[in-house]
Design an enzyme around this catalytic site. Structure first.
Site, short mmCIF file in Angstrom:
data_model
loop_
_atom_site.label_atom_id
_atom_site.label_comp_id
_atom_site.label_asym_id
_atom_site.label_seq_id
_atom_site.Cartn_x
_atom_site.Cartn_y
_atom_site.Cartn_z
N LYS A 79 20.03 -19.19 4.18
CA LYS A 79 19.70 -17.82 4.55
C LYS A 79 20.44 -16.88 3.60
O LYS A 79 21.61 -16.59 3.78
CB LYS A 79 20.09 -17.48 5.99
N CYS A 99 35.89 -11.34 -3.33
CA CYS A 99 36.90 -11.71 -2.33
C CYS A 99 38.23 -12.13 -2.95
O CYS A 99 39.28 -11.97 -2.33
CB CYS A 99 36.37 -12.82 -1.44
N GLU A 148 40.97 -5.46 3.33
CA GLU A 148 40.12 -5.64 2.16
C GLU A 148 39.23 -4.41 1.97
O GLU A 148 38.50 -4.02 2.88
CB GLU A 148 39.26 -6.89 2.34
N GLU A 192 34.16 -19.45 3.76
CA GLU A 192 34.75 -18.85 2.56
C GLU A 192 34.69 -17.34 2.78
O GLU A 192 33.63 -16.73 2.68
CB GLU A 192 33.98 -19.28 1.32
#
Length: 484
Positions: free
Chosen positions: A180, A289, A389, A254
């Site tokens: 997906k 990331c 973040e 992840e």
């Protein structure tokens, strides 16, 4: 402002069928360089997810029996096709999310290498003898076997490399997949599926179903999906993990990062400052990331580093991603733009000192999603800017006085994906690397995401590994066999 080339048609690939419509409706893909819709994306609903999983389940029984050397050959062929279609992937990658063509080209080459690496593992999966008649009175051995159908959910910031980090390893191990991709970035996945078919990978082994979070939830919960691998943020990961817990289903996560970049007083400042600046406020417009978004600097060097970084950041060319010398394109959408600008404003209020940037770009870029490369100094290590973040082109610079304090600051966030160290003292490099609570440590400019090295974080940065032999092992489960 960018090229008006027509976007390619996006379809769902389920088994050997291409579907142009789906029960989830459509999504207007927004060109991040113009803010205008440029394609209508068909979205999978629960019905298409069910069809795709069943197609993968049916294909699994023959794919797992395929000679490992044949799986290797097909994956090598896929790697070749990815390389041969570099120009197409570059164009589609830029269409997907506005990543500049120069960076996308590098990610295409990396994706081909990840595919080739795991192709080489397909015929090297081994088991072990764990007991013999002479020692235990029985003959015992293990089997390393595939799970079955793997649910693959990828994020929008690196649509091709995310596929390459997951799908080849799963297939080399004998699994089939239902992918997906994000509705924000559907183009690269469509071509990937087409090339897999051209390579000769049988129908149903790779199924691609663009969709929203609801489609992802249906995929995770499907009883025929035996494991889930996800790349994205911790908030979505928590929802996936809740579903996996309900179904006692393993997963690989992840997730995000807030990586510290420790620059000691003996570091090569040319390398440390250029790498630290480019990888935080330039590359992918900070939308990665593992980027070193916290620069933790020895106090004797602090003023010089501020001067260097303040000069380097404005040199990052921001603009049309189709121009070959563009370094940073737009952020992905309006929501991301407003979130980033909001964090910048709160950082000012928290007392961080803005050195450069800090605003939405004007002029020819005023109507699109462009943020100036932004650098803050004197950042409180426990402020929002240093702890959360940003996923945008914003760098925090923090001073330290001792090695112990540097490690403490680096380890002070709930994330633990990557760590960066710059020093010419090899003993210190090893010592600090051992103390950093991160899944990887990159010293003196070592490259990220090399396929031979396991990648994956600690804390809210994730569970499990991608890359290296451990990345293959994530898609194998061990069975013990014993004969009395």
């Amino acid at each position: 402002m960018t090229s008006t080339l027509e976007r390619p048609e996006v379809t769902l690939r389920i088994g050997g069928e291409k579907r142009r419509t789906a029960s989830g409706g459509t999504f207007d893909h927004i060109n991040p360089c113009t803010g205008a819709p440029d394609a209508a994306i068909p979205l999978a609903g629960p019905a298409e997810i069910d069809d795709a999983v069943k197609a993968a389940h049916d294909a699994f029984h023959s794919w797992r029996q395929t000679n490992p050397a044949e799986r290797r050959r097909l994956l090598f062929r896929l790697a070749e096709l990815i390389e041969q279609h570099t120009d197409d992937f570059v164009r589609l990658g830029t269409f997907d999310n506005g990543t500049p063509v120069g960076l996308v080209a590098g990610l295409v080459a990396m994706s081909a290498e990840w595919t080739r690496y795991y192709a080489g593992w397909a015929d090297k999966i081994t088991s072990e003898v764990s007991g013999t008649y002479g020692t235990t009175g029985e003959f015992s051995y293990t089997l390393s076997q595939p799970y079955g159908v793997i649910g693959v959910i990828i994020t929008w910031n690196g649509p091709l490399i995310s596929l390459a980090m997951k799908v080849p390893a799963a297939l080399a191990a004998g699994n089939t997949v239902v992918v997906k991709p994000s509705e924000l970035t559907p183009f690269s996945a469509t071509l990937f599926a087409d090339l897999a078919a051209e390579a000769g990978i049988p129908d149903g082994v790779i199924n691609v179903v663009p969709g929203t979070g609801d489609a992802g939830a249906a995929l995770v919960a499907h009883p025929l999906v035996k494991k889930v691998t996800f790349t994205g943020g911790p908030d979505t990961a928590r929802k996936i993990l809740q579903s996996c817990a309900e179904h006692i289903k393993p997963s690989v996560m992840e997730l995000g990062g807030k990586s510290g970049n420790i620059i000691f007083e003996d570091a090569n400042l040319d390398t440390a400052c250029s790498v630290g600046t480019l990888m935080s406020v330039g590359m992918m417009s900070g939308q990665g990331c593992a980027f070193p978004t916290r620069m933790i600097v020895a106090r004797p060097l602090y003023d010089e580093v501020l001067t260097r970084v303040s000069a380097l950041a404005p040199m990052v060319k921001v603009g049309d991603p189709l121009e070959p010398d563009t370094v940073a394109g737009p952020v992905v959408n309006e929501a991301a733009l407003q979130r980033i600008l909001g964090m910048i404003e709160r950082a000012k209020q928290d007392g961080a000192r803005l050195l450069t940037g800090g605003e939405r770009l004007g002029g020819d870029l005023a109507d699109e999603y462009f943020v100036a490369p932004t650098v803050f100094a004197d950042v409180d290590p426990y402020s929002e800017l240093a702890q959360k973040e940003v996923f945008g082109p914003v760098l925090s610079i923090i001073p330290f006085d001792t090695e112990e304090q540097a490690v403490e600051i680096a380890n002070s966030t709930p994330y633990g994906l990557s760590g960066y160290v710059f020093t010419n003292d090899l003993k210190r490099a090893h010592r600090v690397a051992e103390q950093l609570e991160t899944g990887e440590v990159l010293i003196n400019g070592a490259a990220p995401l090399t396929v031979h090295r396991p990648f994956g974080g600690f804390g809210i940065s994730g569970i499990g590994k991608e890359g290296g032999r451990e990345g293959l092992a994530e898609f194998l489960r061990t069975k013990s066999v014993s004969i009395a």
